[in-house]
Design a protein around this motif. Structure first.
Motif, short mmCIF file in Angstrom:
data_model
loop_
_atom_site.label_atom_id
_atom_site.label_comp_id
_atom_site.label_asym_id
_atom_site.label_seq_id
_atom_site.Cartn_x
_atom_site.Cartn_y
_atom_site.Cartn_z
N ALA A 33 0.86 -1.19 0.00
CA ALA A 33 0.00 0.00 0.00
C ALA A 33 0.90 1.24 0.00
CB ALA A 33 -0.84 -0.03 1.27
N PRO A 34 0.57 2.24 -0.78
CA PRO A 34 1.41 3.44 -0.84
C PRO A 34 1.30 4.21 0.48
CG PRO A 34 -0.60 3.78 -2.09
CD PRO A 34 -0.60 2.35 -1.65
N ASP A 36 0.59 7.37 1.57
CA ASP A 36 0.13 8.64 0.98
C ASP A 36 -0.22 9.65 2.07
OD1 ASP A 36 -3.19 7.29 0.23
OD2 ASP A 36 -1.95 7.36 2.06
N PHE A 37 0.53 9.59 3.18
CA PHE A 37 0.34 10.57 4.26
C PHE A 37 1.70 10.92 4.82
CE2 PHE A 37 1.22 7.10 7.13
CZ PHE A 37 0.67 5.98 6.49
N PRO A 38 1.85 12.09 5.48
CA PRO A 38 3.17 12.50 5.97
C PRO A 38 3.67 11.64 7.13
CG PRO A 38 1.52 14.16 6.49
CD PRO A 38 0.83 13.13 5.70
N VAL A 39 4.92 11.17 6.99
CA VAL A 39 5.56 10.34 8.03
C VAL A 39 6.86 11.02 8.45
CG1 VAL A 39 6.57 8.08 8.56
CG2 VAL A 39 4.61 8.23 6.99
N ALA A 40 7.06 11.15 9.75
CA ALA A 40 8.32 11.74 10.25
C ALA A 40 8.92 10.77 11.26
CB ALA A 40 8.05 13.10 10.89
N PHE A 76 16.81 5.71 7.19
CA PHE A 76 15.51 6.40 7.04
C PHE A 76 15.55 7.39 5.88
CE2 PHE A 76 13.10 4.94 10.65
CZ PHE A 76 14.06 4.51 11.56
N GLU A 77 16.64 8.16 5.78
CA GLU A 77 16.71 9.23 4.76
C GLU A 77 16.57 8.69 3.34
OE1 GLU A 77 20.26 11.62 5.17
OE2 GLU A 77 19.06 13.26 5.98
N ARG A 78 17.03 7.47 3.14
CA ARG A 78 17.03 6.96 1.77
C ARG A 78 15.61 6.57 1.31
NH1 ARG A 78 20.63 2.45 1.37
NH2 ARG A 78 19.37 1.66 -0.30
N LEU A 79 14.64 6.60 2.21
CA LEU A 79 13.27 6.21 1.84
C LEU A 79 12.49 7.45 1.43
CD1 LEU A 79 12.63 3.70 4.77
CD2 LEU A 79 13.60 3.27 2.49
N PRO A 80 12.00 7.50 0.20
CA PRO A 80 11.36 8.72 -0.30
C PRO A 80 10.10 9.09 0.50
CG PRO A 80 11.18 6.92 -1.90
CD PRO A 80 12.08 6.45 -0.82
N TRP A 81 9.47 8.10 1.14
CA TRP A 81 8.20 8.41 1.82
C TRP A 81 8.42 8.86 3.27
CZ3 TRP A 81 7.44 4.98 5.90
CH2 TRP A 81 8.11 3.75 5.81
N ILE A 82 9.70 8.98 3.66
CA ILE A 82 10.01 9.49 5.01
C ILE A 82 10.32 10.98 4.90
CG2 ILE A 82 11.73 9.44 6.87
CD1 ILE A 82 10.26 6.95 7.18
N GLY A 83 9.68 11.77 5.77
CA GLY A 83 9.95 13.22 5.75
C GLY A 83 11.06 13.56 6.73
N THR A 84 10.78 14.49 7.63
CA THR A 84 11.80 14.99 8.56
C THR A 84 12.27 13.90 9.52
OG1 THR A 84 10.82 17.17 8.46
CG2 THR A 84 12.24 16.72 10.35
N VAL A 85 13.59 13.89 9.78
CA VAL A 85 14.14 13.00 10.82
C VAL A 85 14.64 13.90 11.94
CG1 VAL A 85 15.91 11.27 11.33
CG2 VAL A 85 14.80 11.28 9.07
N THR A 162 4.55 1.54 9.94
CA THR A 162 3.89 2.81 9.60
C THR A 162 2.43 2.59 9.25
OG1 THR A 162 5.98 3.73 8.81
CG2 THR A 162 3.96 4.77 8.01
N LEU A 163 2.16 1.59 8.41
CA LEU A 163 0.76 1.34 7.99
C LEU A 163 -0.08 0.85 9.16
CD1 LEU A 163 1.50 -0.24 4.49
CD2 LEU A 163 0.72 2.08 4.98
#
Ligand code: CTP
Ligand code: A1H0Z
Length: 421
Positions: A33-34, A36-40, A76-85, A162-163
């Protein structure tokens, strides 16, 4: 020589995130599942690491010249769906952390100050998303909390955590217990033991709907802040949210003792040594040696990708280890070209690159004295490129027998004495 395609399994898996293997798995399974919501992410890194017993807090201890925390951040940074760390460090380590962020180009990181306990540090990290003044850290839907000293975390598990957090409000990674849990009496005797099969070890990562865990920390007691160690408990106790538990792989463990640093180094070294790229020119002898190498290296379970051109950027990005074969008379211009490519592409920022230059001397004469200046030039190149995290070795093969040219080998090794690769 026929070039073989590099498959993702040939790629050296970045320690801490078996990305390529996950990508391969996801290639042959329905796309997950994509997100499609902000994850930090909040990485508590404000401890002093007393149990490791070193002057440097364990999160800043280096493995191959790179702090442990940098491996975790990159997972974590290498995952496009992860925002701020958000990285939470003690005040005295603030500048050190900023230097690490700058040196290793950690672009998603926001550094904030921790507290006297892990829970206090985590709460400080969560509050970084609230300060309206700081637009850098917009409030996420889901926040992942992960100890900075757990560098090996896979995308597969992060997705599940996350899901599940999005659906259930909270989720946490678990592992089977290795030892049985027992309760002791006040006199130090066995009071009772727990049925091990009914219990699990709570690990990290853990995921939460941001509002749930933030509210839990707003409501929790001073005793929780001072003595607690379980975020999932706070979500249940103060928000009535029962976390979904997800079993993770053995690599989830936390670096706690000195032996754990050695184990982490061994895993990173093993991961980095899993693949190599052989670059053989057009000469028949070099091609023959490449085939022999490929056969033998494969026996060591090392993926080997024979390439025709050292300037083939597609191959140069797929591994950190290179064997460059050339015959008598050829100089090491090809090696220079590779080094320049690595500098231009920042390929050595996160992990060292190892280049073994193998020169085949196919003439009957042994290497004459004119080679001395070439040896000297090679040695000074080895001394120079090491500054850019490139480890350069040279081997000479005389005619029909393979001997290490101790001068090449010795000179390079002498210049690389600090490296353990
Ligand atoms: N006041 C604290 C204490 C711990 N941590 C972080 O929480 C994680 C897990 O804690 P632990 O393994 O106990 O780290 P330390 O407290 O540093 O270890 P020790 O108890 O051996 O001193 C670590 O990344 C640590 O840096 C934190 O952010 N703030
Ligand atoms: O207690 P420590 O500070 O050593 O480590 C924290 C761990 O307890 C914690 O990471 C997991 O148990 C999950 O909550």
């Amino acid at each position: 020589m026929q070039q073989e395609r590099c498959s993702s399994s040939d790629r050296p898996l970045d320690p801490g995130c078996l990305q390529a293997r996950d990508a391969e798995r996801s290639a042959d399974r329905p796309a997950c599942a994509p997100v499609d919501f902000p994850v930090a992410v909040v990485l508590p890194a404000g401890g002093s690491g007393e149990r490791v017993g070193l002057p440097t807090p364990k999160q800043f201890c280096t493995i191959f010249n790179r702090p442990l925390i940098s491996y975790t951040i990159q997972a974590f940074e290498r995952l496009p769906w992860i925002g701020t760390v958000v990285v939470v460090v003690s005040k005295e380590n603030h500048d050190l952390m900023l230097n690490i962020v700058q040196k290793f180009n950690h672009t998603k990181v926001n550094v904030i100050h921790g507290g006297t306990t892990r829970h206090r540090s985590i709460f400080n990290g969560l509050q970084a998303f609230c300060s309206t003044s700081n637009s850098l850290t917009p409030k996420p839907k889901v926040v992942i909390i992960h100890d900075a000293v757990r560098p090996f975390v896979e995308e597969d598990l992060l997705l599940k955590i996350t899901l599940a957090a999005k659906e259930q409000g909270a989720s946490g990674a678990i592992r089977p217990l290795v030892s049985t849990i027992i309760a002791t009496s006040s006199e130090g005797y066995l009071d009772h033991s727990l049925e091990r099969a009914k219990y699990r070890a709570s690990e990290m990562p853990q995921g939460f709907l941001y509002d749930i865990i933030f509210q839990a920390y707003q409501r929790c007691s001073e005793f929780d802040f001072e003595f607690g160690s379980e975020c999932l408990h706070l979500a249940l106790q103060y928000c009535g949210v029962n976390a979904k538990l997800i079993e993770g792989p053995p690599t989830l463990w936390k670096v706690t003792y000195k032996r754990d640093l050695a184990a982490a180094e061994a895993i990173i070294k093993e991961t980095l040594s899993r693949s190599a790229c052989i670059i053989a020119g057009a000469e028949a002898e070099a091609a023959e040696l490449a085939k022999t190498l490929q056969k033998n290296l494969n026996m060591m379970e090392t993926d080997v990708i024979p390439c025709a051109k050292e300037s083939n950027a597609e191959y140069l990005s797929k591994t950190q280890n290179f064997i460059h074969l050339s015959t008598t008379g050829s100089n090491f211009l090809g090696v220079l070209e590779m080094v320049k490519h690595f500098e231009d592409t920042d390929h050595t920022r996160l992990y060292p690159v190892v280049i073994v230059w193998v020169q085949l001397n196919m003439t009957k004469q042994s290497v004459d004295s004119q080679k001395t200046d070439e040896l000297a030039a090679f040695r000074s190149l080895a001394s120079e490129v090491i500054q850019g995290n490139v480890l350069l070795y040279g081997i000479q093969i005389e005619h029909t027998k393979v001997i290490f040219s101790m001068r090449y080998h010795y000179m390079c090794l002498r210049d690389l004495k600090n490296f353990k690769l």
